[in-house]
Design a protein around this motif. Structure first.
Motif, PDB file in Angstrom:
ATOM      1  N   TYR B  63       0.840  -1.191   0.000  1.00  0.00           N
ATOM      2  CA  TYR B  63       0.000   0.000   0.000  1.00  0.00           C
ATOM      3  C   TYR B  63       0.873   1.238   0.000  1.00  0.00           C
ATOM      4  N   GLU B  64       0.280   2.342  -0.387  1.00  0.00           N
ATOM      5  CA  GLU B  64       0.997   3.614  -0.302  1.00  0.00           C
ATOM      6  C   GLU B  64       0.467   4.362   0.912  1.00  0.00           C
ATOM      7  N   GLY B  65       1.284   5.242   1.438  1.00  0.00           N
ATOM      8  CA  GLY B  65       0.886   5.976   2.638  1.00  0.00           C
ATOM      9  C   GLY B  65       1.338   5.234   3.882  1.00  0.00           C
ATOM     10  N   GLN B  66       0.698   5.541   4.998  1.00  0.00           N
ATOM     11  CA  GLN B  66       1.147   4.969   6.262  1.00  0.00           C
ATOM     12  C   GLN B  66      -0.009   4.360   7.031  1.00  0.00           C
ATOM     13  N   ILE B  67       0.223   3.170   7.573  1.00  0.00           N
ATOM     14  CA  ILE B  67      -0.685   2.631   8.581  1.00  0.00           C
ATOM     15  C   ILE B  67       0.185   2.379   9.804  1.00  0.00           C
ATOM     16  N   LEU B  68      -0.016   3.167  10.846  1.00  0.00           N
ATOM     17  CA  LEU B  68       0.874   3.091  11.992  1.00  0.00           C
ATOM     18  C   LEU B  68       0.117   2.608  13.219  1.00  0.00           C
ATOM     19  N   LEU B  69       0.656   1.575  13.843  1.00  0.00           N
ATOM     20  CA  LEU B  69       0.119   1.130  15.118  1.00  0.00           C
ATOM     21  C   LEU B  69       1.136   1.532  16.173  1.00  0.00           C
ATOM     22  N   ASP B  70       0.737   2.358  17.095  1.00  0.00           N
ATOM     23  CA  ASP B  70       1.661   2.925  18.079  1.00  0.00           C
ATOM     24  C   ASP B  70       2.871   3.539  17.404  1.00  0.00           C
ATOM     25  N   GLY B  71       2.646   4.183  16.289  1.00  0.00           N
ATOM     26  CA  GLY B  71       3.731   4.856  15.604  1.00  0.00           C
ATOM     27  C   GLY B  71       4.590   3.955  14.743  1.00  0.00           C
ATOM     28  N   LYS B  72       4.311   2.644  14.765  1.00  0.00           N
ATOM     29  CA  LYS B  72       5.117   1.729  13.953  1.00  0.00           C
ATOM     30  C   LYS B  72       4.315   1.253  12.746  1.00  0.00           C
ATOM     31  N   ARG B  73       4.987   1.199  11.603  1.00  0.00           N
ATOM     32  CA  ARG B  73       4.319   0.812  10.377  1.00  0.00           C
ATOM     33  C   ARG B  73       3.894  -0.656  10.428  1.00  0.00           C
ATOM     34  N   ILE B  74       2.674  -0.910   9.980  1.00  0.00           N
ATOM     35  CA  ILE B  74       2.177  -2.288   9.983  1.00  0.00           C
ATOM     36  C   ILE B  74       2.700  -3.043   8.769  1.00  0.00           C
ATOM     37  N   ASN B  75       3.291  -4.166   9.050  1.00  0.00           N
ATOM     38  CA  ASN B  75       3.820  -5.000   7.981  1.00  0.00           C
ATOM     39  C   ASN B  75       3.510  -6.453   8.287  1.00  0.00           C
ATOM     40  N   GLY B  76       2.411  -6.930   7.785  1.00  0.00           N
ATOM     41  CA  GLY B  76       2.042  -8.315   8.057  1.00  0.00           C
ATOM     42  C   GLY B  76       1.303  -8.441   9.381  1.00  0.00           C
ATOM     43  N   PRO B  77       0.657  -9.602   9.580  1.00  0.00           N
ATOM     44  CA  PRO B  77      -0.153  -9.793  10.782  1.00  0.00           C
ATOM     45  C   PRO B  77       0.712  -9.879  12.041  1.00  0.00           C
ATOM     46  N   GLY B  78       0.108  -9.667  13.175  1.00  0.00           N
ATOM     47  CA  GLY B  78       0.847  -9.766  14.418  1.00  0.00           C
ATOM     48  C   GLY B  78      -0.094 -10.007  15.572  1.00  0.00           C
ATOM     49  N   LEU B  79       0.456 -10.506  16.676  1.00  0.00           N
ATOM     50  CA  LEU B  79      -0.385 -10.848  17.816  1.00  0.00           C
ATOM     51  C   LEU B  79      -0.863  -9.615  18.582  1.00  0.00           C
ATOM     52  N   ASP B  80      -0.327  -8.420  18.197  1.00  0.00           N
ATOM     53  CA  ASP B  80      -0.812  -7.197  18.846  1.00  0.00           C
ATOM     54  C   ASP B  80      -2.195  -6.805  18.329  1.00  0.00           C
ATOM     55  N   ARG B  81      -2.653  -7.515  17.298  1.00  0.00           N
ATOM     56  CA  ARG B  81      -3.985  -7.254  16.772  1.00  0.00           C
ATOM     57  C   ARG B  81      -4.809  -8.538  16.800  1.00  0.00           C
ATOM     58  N   GLY B  82      -5.974  -8.464  17.386  1.00  0.00           N
ATOM     59  CA  GLY B  82      -6.862  -9.622  17.381  1.00  0.00           C
ATOM     60  C   GLY B  82      -7.907  -9.436  16.287  1.00  0.00           C
ATOM     61  N   VAL B  83      -8.332 -10.563  15.686  1.00  0.00           N
ATOM     62  CA  VAL B  83      -9.269 -10.457  14.568  1.00  0.00           C
ATOM     63  C   VAL B  83     -10.483 -11.343  14.803  1.00  0.00           C
ATOM     64  N   VAL B  84     -11.655 -10.782  14.550  1.00  0.00           N
ATOM     65  CA  VAL B  84     -12.876 -11.594  14.539  1.00  0.00           C
ATOM     66  C   VAL B  84     -13.459 -11.508  13.139  1.00  0.00           C
ATOM     67  N   PHE B  85     -13.533 -12.658  12.476  1.00  0.00           N
ATOM     68  CA  PHE B  85     -14.064 -12.684  11.113  1.00  0.00           C
ATOM     69  C   PHE B  85     -15.577 -12.871  11.147  1.00  0.00           C
ATOM     70  N   GLN B  86     -16.190 -12.548  10.020  1.00  0.00           N
ATOM     71  CA  GLN B  86     -17.644 -12.709   9.951  1.00  0.00           C
ATOM     72  C   GLN B  86     -18.058 -14.177  10.115  1.00  0.00           C
ATOM     73  N   ASP B  87     -17.400 -15.040   9.345  1.00  0.00           N
ATOM     74  CA  ASP B  87     -17.610 -16.476   9.516  1.00  0.00           C
ATOM     75  C   ASP B  87     -16.621 -16.878  10.604  1.00  0.00           C
TER      76      ASP B  87
END
Lengths: 253, 261, 255
Positions: B63-87
């Protein structure tokens, strides 16, 4: 480009095997008379293709498969359909059908030989019986698997039994029937080879049997190639037929 | 120093390549989410909201631009983010207990500690007593609770919910909204971002509703929801806010907006 | 439609009993030579005698040992190749074409080759049985390894699973139903082929040989009994596998 790589990768092992055989031959690593060079196999292949022997025997076997396939397949189709439609019929013959089905097909050979002899009748009977069971089973399951809601459509439209069968049940179980046919095709090819190995004076199985006794490894290998190729071709033919019959469904899925 | 659980999206742009054509999916996305906030993203089908979420999860990477979690760029999944899918995506071959504990498997906590954590989270979502049950035996709502527990077990900074209640029937859905709010309150430091189709759901749960428009997906408006909790769906303010959001869509879309489920 | 289960079960006995009656009438009146169709009671008597004499256990043991060896070799190889091809598309491209080509040959066609190479040995028979078990096992394992849906792969990525854990937690469990039915099919294939091996390799020992001997001597009663025993064992093997499958795949059953 991608297809080319796939093709090349697929050829790696066969080529390695050929090279291995060639190396063994060149450096005379074995003294076994059973070992044949790739070149010899190839020559035998050409010889056999030029002559009639291979094709006549292959033709005889194919004919046997065909007759057994048609007889056993038709019987299985009929039996399976009736068993699938009528619960009464199933309750009477289902258990014995399932019991007989448990017997591995090769175990029927001695019985048939005693009862029918070792002539053409034996081969056809044996092939037909091996075709019967998987065909009946697949058809029956296909017919039983026809969705209730489709049947209800027929009931609402007040279809009679024949109409119900021809417009709903048979078309809906067609995929299962074709699965059965493919299974039957490969089983009958096995059966014909078996029958000819046991008792025959012609056919591809017999040709192999004789070649083995005369230690003609090259001929045995060519026969194997021929059987495999014929079976494969027939399978593709069947797939085409299936494709034709089910052509409109694939898109809808 | 940025706080834990802050998400900063700056000038985000994402394009897809379809048959050699570059199609922009997301453009000029700017979004700030504070720690502990509940943010809903709402928009018509095809507005790229799911893509946006997948970028934050890290399942999409270029992607272009920035996605920052706590100021750090997101690159790939990580355990600092939990996910609930629709299914719910619970593994059918594992019991509820083991499904919930899935994220703990790599950690050297020891069995006893892991078990305690799992228990605590099952309690949080109200699934005590269902430890040994397989997903196939759960109802839709229960399966989604288990999925929420599974996502929270690693104590993520960010909980990302992709239409978590979208597949549930209307009543279960309302009930689950109450539950979700309860969970959000109890896990106060966890930031939650939820994709939804349901305007009422968004207003009921969120501190902020992000409205997106499509082709290319952009943020049309961010509406803060400052109603006191627990919110009364029948109150005048609630209804008004709901109307306001619905209005956004009707003004924007040329053709009638449909709730695709 | 409202016929209860008991009645259905009883109906299943009608045809076998009728066949038995016809058999008995035919043989009692000597419409058919006893050589082709022995009296039912002769068969029953021979059955008892065979078990009392105990030689049948030797043959039974022989066949079962052989099938166990071939089956184990076959499914192990099939599992390995199937997993390898299922996990790596390079390996699939490498082994797939050869595997599919070899598979086209009817299994009995390999008998002359095996005899030429290994002679009429135990090894030849075990390889033959193993080959029969190998095909379905490979195919099913391969299919199974590709069952894992993309959605679950994403779950694995979200939890940062490494390769071994991905295999253990995700790929193999999702392949399990397919692998188990592969084992079951391989088992019944192997059971058929052990009989085939004993018939076609024409060596001593085993149920197939017992059957063949009986055929040669036209001992119809023994032919019947061996068919019965062979069918029964095939049924039991299948049944045991089905139970095992149900136990291991409990997670598939919903309320």
């Amino acid at each position: 480009m991608k297809k080319l790589i796939t093709l090349i990768l697929g050829l790696v092992l066969p080529v390695l095997i050929l090279i291995g055989m060639e190396v063994v031959a060149r450096f005379e690593l074995t003294t076994s008379q059973l070992f044949v060079e790739p070149k010899v196999i190839f020559e035998t292949l050409l010889d056999l293709i030029k002559g009639d022997e291979l094709f006549i025997n292959l033709g005889i076997s194919t004919l046997r498969v065909f007759i057994g396939f048609v007889l056993g397949g038709a019987a299985g189709l009929l039996f399976g359909t009736v068993m699938g439609i009528s619960r009464t019929f199933e309750s009477y013959v289902g258990p014995i059908f399932n019991a007989l089905r448990q017997v591995p097909v090769l175990a029927w050979i001695p019985l048939f030989i005693i009862w029918v002899g070792i002539d053409e009748g034996f081969k056809i009977t044996f092939i037909a019986v091996t075709a019967f069971f998987p065909m009946a089973l697949n058809t029956c399951e296909g017919v039983k698997g026809v969705s209730k809601s489709h049947l209800e459509v027929g009931a609402v439209l007040e279809f009679n039994r024949f109409k119900q069968l021809s417009t709903i049940i048979i078309p809906a179980s067609l995929p299962a029937i074709f699965t059965g046919l493919r299974l039957v095709l490969s089983i009958t090819w096995m059966a014909v080879v078996g029958a000819e190995l046991v008792a025959s004076s012609e056919g591809i199985g017999y040709m192999m049997y004789r070649a083995r006794q005369q230690l003609q490894v090259d001929t045995v290998l060519v026969c194997i190639l021929a059987v495999g190729l014929t079976g494969y071709t027939m399978n593709i033919l069947l797939e085409q037929i299936e494709h034709y019959f089910l052509r409109r469904r694939k898109v809808a899925e | 120093m940025t706080q834990r659980g802050t998400l900063d999206i700056v000038n985000l742009k994402k394009t897809f390549n379809v048959n050699g054509n570059t199609t922009p999916v997301l453009e000029n996305i700017n979004l700030k989410v504070k720690q502990g906030e509940f943010v809903s993203i709402i928009g018509p089908s095809g507005c790229g909201k799911t893509t946006l979420l997948r970028l934050v999860i890290g399942l999409e990477n270029s992607y272009e631009g920035q996605i920052l979690l706590d100021g750090k760029r997101i690159n790939g999944p990580g355990l600092d983010r939990g996910v609930v899918f629709q299914d719910h995506r619970l593994l059918p071959w594992l019991t509820v207990e083991r499904n919930v504990g899935l994220g703990l498997e790599g950690k050297r906590n020891g069995k006893v500690v892991n078990k305690e954590i799992v228990q605590a989270h099952l309690k949080l979502v109200g699934l005590q007593g269902f430890e040994k049950v397989y997903p196939a035996q759960l109802s839709g709502g229960m399966a989604q609770r288990a999925a929420i527990a599974r996502a929270l077990v690693n104590q993520p900074e960010l909980l990302l919910l992709d239409e978590p209640l979208g597949a549930l029937d209307a009543l279960t859905r309302m009930y689950m909204q109450l539950e979700l709010e309860k969970i959000w309150k109890r896990e106060a430091q966890v930031t939650m971002i939820m994709i939804t189709h349901d305007v009422e759901e968004a207003v009921y749960l969120s501190d902020k509703v992000v409205i997106m428009s499509s082709r290319p997906g952009t943020i049309k408006k961010i509406i803060p929801v400052e109603l006191p909790r627990p919110r009364d769906r029948a109150s005048y303010d609630f209804m008004k806010l709901k109307e306001e959001i619905l209005e956004e869509f009707q003004l924007h879309a040329e053709n009638v907006f449909s709730y695709a489920i | 439609m409202d016929v209860n289960k008991e009645v259905l079960k009883l109906r299943g006995l009608v045809v076998p009993l009728a066949l038995l009656a016809v058999w008995w009438i035919i043989t009692k009146n000597e419409w058919v030579s006893a050589v082709f169709l022995p009296l039912p009671e002769t068969v029953a008597a021979t059955f008892v005698k065979l078990f009392l004499k105990g030689k049948i256990f030797v043959d039974l043991n022989e066949s079962i040992t052989k099938v166990a060896k071939g089956f184990l070799v076959g499914i192990t190889a099939g599992f390995l190749l199937g997993t390898a091809m299922g996990l790596s598309s390079t390996l699939e491209k490498l082994f797939g074409p050869l595997f599919n080509a070899v598979r086209q040959v009817p299994i009995l066609g390999w008998i002359p080759v095996l005899i030429l190479i290994f002679g009429l040995t135990e090894l030849a028979k075990i390889i033959f049985i193993a080959l029969g078990a190998f095909y379905p096992m490979t195919l099913n394992t391969f299919d199974g390894c590709r069952q894992l849906k993309k959605e679950y792969l994403e779950v694995a990525r979200v939890f940062e699973f490494n390769k071994p854990r991905l295999l253990w937690r995700f790929i193999l469990p999702s392949a399990l139903p397919s692998i188990l039915s592969g084992i079951r099919v391989s088992m019944s294939e192997a059971w058929m082929l052990v009989i085939g091996a004993e018939i076609f390799f024409k060596t001593r020992g085993g149920l197939g040989d017992m059957m063949w001997e009986a055929k040669t001597r036209v001992q119809m009663d023994i032919v019947f009994i061996t068919i019965l025993i062979i069918g029964l064992i095939g049924f039991i093997l299948n049944y045991v596998m089905k139970i095992l499958e149900n136990r291991l795949l409990r997670w598939r059953i919903s309320n």
